[in-house]
Every structure is written in structure tokens, then in C-alpha cells.
Design a protein around this motif. Structure first.
Motif, PDB file in Angstrom:
ATOM      1  N   THR A  27       0.835  -1.203   0.000  1.00 58.28           N
ATOM      2  CA  THR A  27       0.000   0.000   0.000  1.00 58.28           C
ATOM      3  C   THR A  27       0.871   1.255   0.000  1.00 58.28           C
ATOM      4  OG1 THR A  27      -1.769  -1.160   1.153  1.00 58.28           O
ATOM      5  CG2 THR A  27      -1.797   1.251   1.280  1.00 58.28           C
ATOM      6  N   ARG A  28       1.895   1.257   0.844  1.00 61.37           N
ATOM      7  CA  ARG A  28       2.813   2.397   0.929  1.00 61.37           C
ATOM      8  C   ARG A  28       3.585   2.590  -0.383  1.00 61.37           C
ATOM      9  NH1 ARG A  28       4.631   0.848   5.317  1.00 61.37           N
ATOM     10  NH2 ARG A  28       6.521  -0.199   4.650  1.00 61.37           N
ATOM     11  N   GLN A  29       4.034   1.483  -1.003  1.00 60.80           N
ATOM     12  CA  GLN A  29       4.825   1.570  -2.233  1.00 60.80           C
ATOM     13  C   GLN A  29       3.970   1.917  -3.454  1.00 60.80           C
ATOM     14  OE1 GLN A  29       6.817  -2.240  -2.321  1.00 60.80           O
ATOM     15  NE2 GLN A  29       8.428  -1.567  -0.931  1.00 60.80           N
ATOM     16  N   VAL A  30       2.711   1.521  -3.437  1.00 57.21           N
ATOM     17  CA  VAL A  30       1.828   1.776  -4.575  1.00 57.21           C
ATOM     18  C   VAL A  30       1.330   3.217  -4.589  1.00 57.21           C
ATOM     19  CG1 VAL A  30      -0.513   1.257  -5.416  1.00 57.21           C
ATOM     20  CG2 VAL A  30       1.105  -0.580  -5.051  1.00 57.21           C
ATOM     21  N   ALA A  31       1.192   3.840  -3.435  1.00 60.06           N
ATOM     22  CA  ALA A  31       0.627   5.191  -3.352  1.00 60.06           C
ATOM     23  C   ALA A  31       1.288   6.183  -4.313  1.00 60.06           C
ATOM     24  CB  ALA A  31       0.680   5.708  -1.920  1.00 60.06           C
TER      25      ALA A  31
END
Length: 166
Positions: free
Chosen positions: A79-83
Motif C-alpha cells: 500500500t505504501r509503495q503503490v501510493a
């Protein structure tokens, strides 16, 4: 099956010392260049972004949990990397075709174009780095590196997780 770290092996310590050193050197050089390739700004891309975009390209749209499981990392990390990939338009969030409440991540056309640029640049870098190699040597290196990465993944998945020290 990988040998647990506390067991002895028949390999000479010198070979294992050289191997661990060369892997460390490779990791440092890969991080320094981000394996960005050649050309305009070396077409660099964050390692996490490259791996996420590549997986979405290879496997198609999927949810965060499936993406995390396939990459061997937790959902919060994905989630953090996709944002930032969503923010820059490389990945888009869409409704799941069978369950409109669920969200899937999908490589956008812009993301596909950017990934293709990076791949081409990295391919060119690999060609330069292996310029004096035969095709058989390149193939053998790919085979061994794939085997090594797979074994490393297997070992990491069987080791107990140690929380980071503060």
C-alpha cells in the motif's frame, strides 16, 4: 533444500567468503546505479516501483493482498509503495470486475510505457555489462542468478522474523 545457517557444509570457506563478498558488492553497485540502464537520465526507477509495475504487467490487475503475497511482502508495504505510483499515474485503482466493493490495482498505459522505457534501458545496460560474454555464458549466468534468488527467497521464508532494533 537450503542448508540452515547453523549447519556446516562441505564448501570451502574461501568460496563462500568470496560469494558473500561478491553478492554484497553487487547489491551496492545495483543500488548505486539502481540498475537504471543507459540513456536519458539512465531511465532509473526505484526498485520497489519496478518490481510492482513488472508484476502488474506480467500478471494483470490484482488486489493489494494478492500483490503482497506474490511479492513476499506485507500488504501495508505494498500500500505504501503503490501510493506514489497511483499519484504519478503509473498505476490506477479500479473496481474489481466481480465485486464492485473491492479495489484492484492495474498498470496504466502511462505505467506500461514507463516500464517499457526502463526495461529497454536496463536491457541495454545488461548488454554493455556482458559485452564480452557468449550467449551461453549469459544464459548460464541467468540460470544461476535465478537459482540463487530462488534459494535466497526460500531461506528467508523459513527463517524466524526478527523485529528491527531501535
Amino acid at each position: 533444500m537450503p542448508t540452515p545457517p547453523d549447519m556446516t557444509t562441505d564448501l570451502a570457506p574461501g568460496v563462500l567468503d568470496t560469494l558473500q563478498h561478491q553478492v554484497a558488492v553487487f547489491a551496492r553497485r545495483a543500488e548505486q546505479t539502481r540498475l537504471g540502464g543507459v540513456g536519458r537520465l539512465h531511465q532509473s526507477m526505484d526498485r520497489a516501483a519496478y518490481l510492482l509495475l513488472n508484476r502488474l504487467d506480467q500478471e494483470g490487475p490484482m488486489g493489494v493482498k494478492a500483490l503482497a503475497a506474490g511479492m513476499g511482502i506485507d500488504s501495508s508495504t505494498v500500500t505504501r509503495q503503490v501510493a506514489p505510483l497511483v499519484d504519478t499515474g503509473l498505476v490506477k485503482r479500479t473496481s474489481h470486475p466481480e465485486d464492485g466493493r473491492a479495489v484492484v490495482l492495474q498498470l496504466s498505459p502511462r505505467g506500461k510505457a514507463r516500464l517499457d522505457e526502463v526495461r529497454a534501458s536496463r536491457r541495454q545496460l545488461m548488454e554493455l555489462c556482458t559485452e564480452g560474454w557468449t550467449e551461453e555464458e549469459r544464459a548460464m549466468f541467468c540460470t544461476l542468478l535465478t537459482r540463487f534468488n530462488s534459494a535466497l527467497s526460500d531461506v528467508h521464508s523459513t527463517l524466524p522474523q526478527v523485529p528491527p532494533t531501535s
